[in-house]
Motif scaffolding. Sequence first.
Motif, mmCIF file in Angstrom:
data_model
loop_
_atom_site.group_PDB
_atom_site.id
_atom_site.type_symbol
_atom_site.label_atom_id
_atom_site.label_comp_id
_atom_site.label_asym_id
_atom_site.label_seq_id
_atom_site.Cartn_x
_atom_site.Cartn_y
_atom_site.Cartn_z
ATOM 1 N N ILE A 136 7.864 10.312 1.931
ATOM 2 C CA ILE A 136 8.004 9.370 1.404
ATOM 3 C C ILE A 136 9.175 7.976 0.853
ATOM 4 N N THR B 144 8.347 4.912 2.929
ATOM 5 C CA THR B 144 8.273 3.242 2.928
ATOM 6 C C THR B 144 9.648 2.618 2.986
ATOM 7 N N ILE C 66 1.181 4.357 -3.041
ATOM 8 C CA ILE C 66 1.096 5.271 -2.845
ATOM 9 C C ILE C 66 2.217 6.022 -3.204
ATOM 10 N N ALA C 67 3.559 6.135 -3.553
ATOM 11 C CA ALA C 67 4.837 6.578 -3.654
ATOM 12 C C ALA C 67 4.622 6.632 -5.029
ATOM 13 N N VAL C 68 4.560 5.246 -5.491
ATOM 14 C CA VAL C 68 4.269 5.646 -7.146
ATOM 15 C C VAL C 68 3.624 6.460 -7.706
ATOM 16 N N VAL D 281 11.460 5.122 -9.643
ATOM 17 C CA VAL D 281 10.455 5.822 -9.231
ATOM 18 C C VAL D 281 10.936 7.146 -8.728
ATOM 19 N N PHE D 282 10.966 7.513 -8.307
ATOM 20 C CA PHE D 282 11.239 9.054 -7.932
ATOM 21 C C PHE D 282 12.161 9.359 -8.807
ATOM 22 N N LEU E 50 10.596 9.617 -12.495
ATOM 23 C CA LEU E 50 9.452 10.307 -12.998
ATOM 24 C C LEU E 50 8.667 11.102 -12.630
ATOM 25 N N SER E 51 9.615 11.857 -11.014
ATOM 26 C CA SER E 51 9.165 13.140 -10.177
ATOM 27 C C SER E 51 10.413 14.281 -11.189
ATOM 28 N N SER F 216 2.280 9.153 -6.725
ATOM 29 C CA SER F 216 2.348 10.182 -5.700
ATOM 30 C C SER F 216 3.774 10.762 -7.097
ATOM 31 N N ALA F 217 4.198 9.282 -7.073
ATOM 32 C CA ALA F 217 5.075 10.357 -8.096
ATOM 33 C C ALA F 217 5.186 10.474 -9.721
ATOM 34 N N LEU F 218 4.027 9.454 -9.902
ATOM 35 C CA LEU F 218 3.520 9.701 -11.330
ATOM 36 C C LEU F 218 2.824 10.876 -11.725
ATOM 37 N N ASN G 266 4.642 15.921 -2.651
ATOM 38 C CA ASN G 266 5.413 15.878 -3.074
ATOM 39 C C ASN G 266 6.988 15.650 -2.288
ATOM 40 N N ALA H 31 8.411 0.883 6.359
ATOM 41 C CA ALA H 31 7.334 -0.005 6.086
ATOM 42 C C ALA H 31 8.222 -1.667 6.002
ATOM 43 N N LEU I 70 0.618 -1.341 -0.548
ATOM 44 C CA LEU I 70 -0.082 0.448 -0.225
ATOM 45 C C LEU I 70 0.825 1.480 0.034
ATOM 46 N N ILE I 71 1.987 1.117 0.980
ATOM 47 C CA ILE I 71 2.974 2.804 0.927
ATOM 48 C C ILE I 71 3.895 2.490 -0.893
ATOM 49 N N PHE I 72 4.038 1.353 -0.692
ATOM 50 C CA PHE I 72 4.864 1.327 -2.383
ATOM 51 C C PHE I 72 3.905 2.181 -3.389
ATOM 52 N N VAL J 35 -4.052 10.158 -4.306
ATOM 53 C CA VAL J 35 -3.642 9.435 -4.913
ATOM 54 C C VAL J 35 -4.250 9.030 -6.161
ATOM 55 N N GLY K 58 0.583 1.049 6.706
ATOM 56 C CA GLY K 58 -0.458 1.266 5.702
ATOM 57 C C GLY K 58 -1.732 1.738 6.007
ATOM 58 N N ILE L 104 2.769 13.043 1.035
ATOM 59 C CA ILE L 104 2.619 12.857 -1.028
ATOM 60 C C ILE L 104 1.544 13.733 -1.123
#
Lengths: 329, 330, 284
Positions: free
Chosen positions: B297, B301, A178-180, B26-27, B30-31, A182-184, B292, B304, A174-176, A271, B267, B289
Amino acid sequence: MTSSPTDLTAARAVGSGTGDTAEAPAASAAGALPAGAGGTWQALRHDVGAMLGLGYIVLVTLVAIFAPVLTSISGWTPYEFDQTAIDPDLGGMPIGPWGGMGAEHWFGVEPGSGRDIFARIVYGARVSMSIALSATLLTTVLGVSLGLLAGYFGGRVDVVISRVMDFLMAFPALIFMIAVLSALPASNRSALLVVVISAFGWPYLARIVRGQTMSLAQREFVEAARAAGASGTRIVFREILPNLRSTIIVMSTLAVPGYIGTEAGLSFLGVGVVPPAPSWGQMIAASVKWYAVDPAYFVVPGVCLFLLVLSFTVLGDRLRAVVDAQEGR
Amino acid sequence: MPRFLLTRIMSGLMVLLLVCLFTYLVFFALSPDPAVQICGKSCTPELIDQIRGNLGLDQPFWTQFFLFVVGIFAGRTYGDGAGAVDCAAPCLGYSFQSSQAVWDMIVQRLPVSATVAVGAAVLWLLAGLAGGLLSAVKEGSFLDRFTTGLTLTSMSIPNYVLALVLQYVLVVQLQWLPFPQAVAFADDPVQWFLNFVMPWMVLAIGYAAAYTRLTRANVLDVLRENYVRTAAAKGLPQSLVWRRHALRPALTPIVTIFGMDFAGLLGGALITETVFGINGVGKMAADSIARNDQPVIMGVTLLAGFLVVVGNLVVDVVYTAIDPRVRVNA
Amino acid sequence: MMLLEVRDLTVTFPTPRGPLDAVRSLDLDLEPGGALGIVGESGSGKSMTSLAIMGLQPRAARRTGSVRLQGRELVGMSEADLRRVRGDRVAMVFQDPLSSLNPYYTVGLQIEEAYCAHRPGVTRREARKVAIAALERVRIRDAARRVNHYPHQFSGGMRQRVMIAMALSTEPELLIADEPTTALDVTVQAQILDLLQEIRRETGTGLVLITHDLAVVSEITDHIVVMKDGVCVERGAVEQIFTRPRHPYTQALLDAVPRIDDEIGELRAVAPGLAVAPDNGGPV
């Protein structure tokens, strides 16, 4: 009294009551009598909970399909602001009781903007259903094909797929997600949601498909097909896949409510689906600020969402009970 | 140390490294440019370049990633010369928004999140085990069917909807609970406790329902086991048959699931803490989030992932202690 | 007085199509120290009979008729009194020794609890001595050490020996063995049967042996009851059943017993033996 029913019933009672292995074959033979899709439907049809759930799912599906028709009847699109329906002196509270419900706005209006809640619910159903069902479809395709591959071919294929599954299931999904998300970039969020949800969802189905495939591959009819020179693909699709049908249907049905919840939850956290496109989770998120003064604003999407999740949960649960009984487990 | 534990730790570290890599990737890919974000409104291209240099953003991906991982274990230094900032291990970088060290932010908020998590866990274990046992004992009764219906309903209600309903009913309408206020435990223990009642309930309800179903199913399965029949045939009292021969085998698998669920609670805490405005790690993640704030974040992550890996390890160790079959084979 | 006297025993299950009898109007007699075989196929009601004697039939089932143990009526007895009979006066050995032993406890504890349940006030040390003695009696070597082992550390035949030791720890008058050798390899089967026979001679315990295999009963028991569909179709002395079966079903069962002059039977008897592993009792 005929002898065979006595036989079977006694065997069944022993089999399920005490787990007597010698009598187990008789028990499963007795249990297998009403198998098949027709039998499943017959058993489900008399289950009030399952039928109510199915009814609501059909209703939401129809609403989603005919959303433009419904909003043209109700008179408001989801994006129109109705300044006459809110009171600027009260900080934009809807005019009238129950969040402004009435002949004009059937489910009331959004506080602050005056947008029609009925229209937003109807279009929100499109989002919820299409994302959840697409995610289920994609998950099922991925889970079944990778599970079949791992289970039937074993060896190195199995090792690789199993490792990936272990990894994904140990991932803080879930956290991942959200992270993904939010970045996309915000464009085409629906498709991204489907992909992200499925990417973390398939191992749960694949694991079960893999296990069942492994045991099916040892069975006589598969051996027979192999001896008769059938190709691997043919055995997998003609012999093994049909036997996994009920498992797949049950697992998929049970996965839908989770995906509906995930989509709504992600939208709730901001997100998911991007405004102004309506989504139930996002509507609930917007209502947080207003819950004390305008409870109708969270009750309407909350109840719609809750009932949809509940319907799929109950349907899946009953389906599993019926299938389990048929397979004599 | 047993060999299997060593392999488990190694694979746990692999998972963490991969979590790290995926998130970083990812960051990175894409960020939008963080340097622009940090720079703010009165920004010049030179300033952006300088920030990039300080954060190491001008480096290629693998260098950046390597520095990040090294920073976690050994600390790192941002920038050079007079403007250099030392970030002690474990270094997760600095928030783009508040410039605080991410590690400090997490440590600060962890106790609150732990309070929410532990309270919810106690609640759902008690409710789940009691409910499951009761429905197993009274299998097929009205109570059993009622419990089954209740669990399906509880599993279906999204926790943010439940949170709003509870707040509206218990606080606004019935006024059974006071409005949440930020108080320390020492100042006003009653208010402190009441603050957490709703978050505990909201976070616990779904798990409580799942554990009720699980406990019921496990107990019913075990009661069909041959060894339970053996125990009865030996003439053991019913209570001993249940306690010794049914409960232990039925509840042992729940330990595994509990460990995983508890470890993965961050989560769920995200939504619960956000709805109730509890200033824990979950809310911090949700806030970052919205802004950003990548390092935060990223840090959450990783946390977690770390919790899940540690949870798995603990479960493995505990399992060897409670299941003799694992103990001997290991 | 008869050790066991069963009259008109009926076990009925409610089903959607009405009540069905798993066992119907069954009579059994066993003298003290005697041995009785109950033979039939899967689902013939023989296992249900053994459970019903002990009052252990599934909750949904109804048991009627009369079961007298040394003259005491067991049908209609209170659960508390039945509990005192189970394991103490009548003990059972089940088919699958692995699943019949609780994997979470040492075999020692499982034997001790059977003993302690019927000997209030015994100390742990006394119970431990009894457990070790019981294991020694079923010829388990190094019993003092093995008593601390878990069921999965024993081989199949050894597990069944543990089950028998557990059953005998309270010195019951009657031992009911439900397919005690079916889950075992052929050579181990013979060892277990020999053990049962020996114990019966040493202790004078009555034995009810339930099996689908006529060859097994013929080795140990004096009398045989043949069951089919919950009903006794034939009864008599072993010799009479083997030489002059009256019921065609008995004849069919006899035909399934391997003989030297029967080629297929010979194959059947030999083929499983090829896969036999010696049961030396070492840890698995």
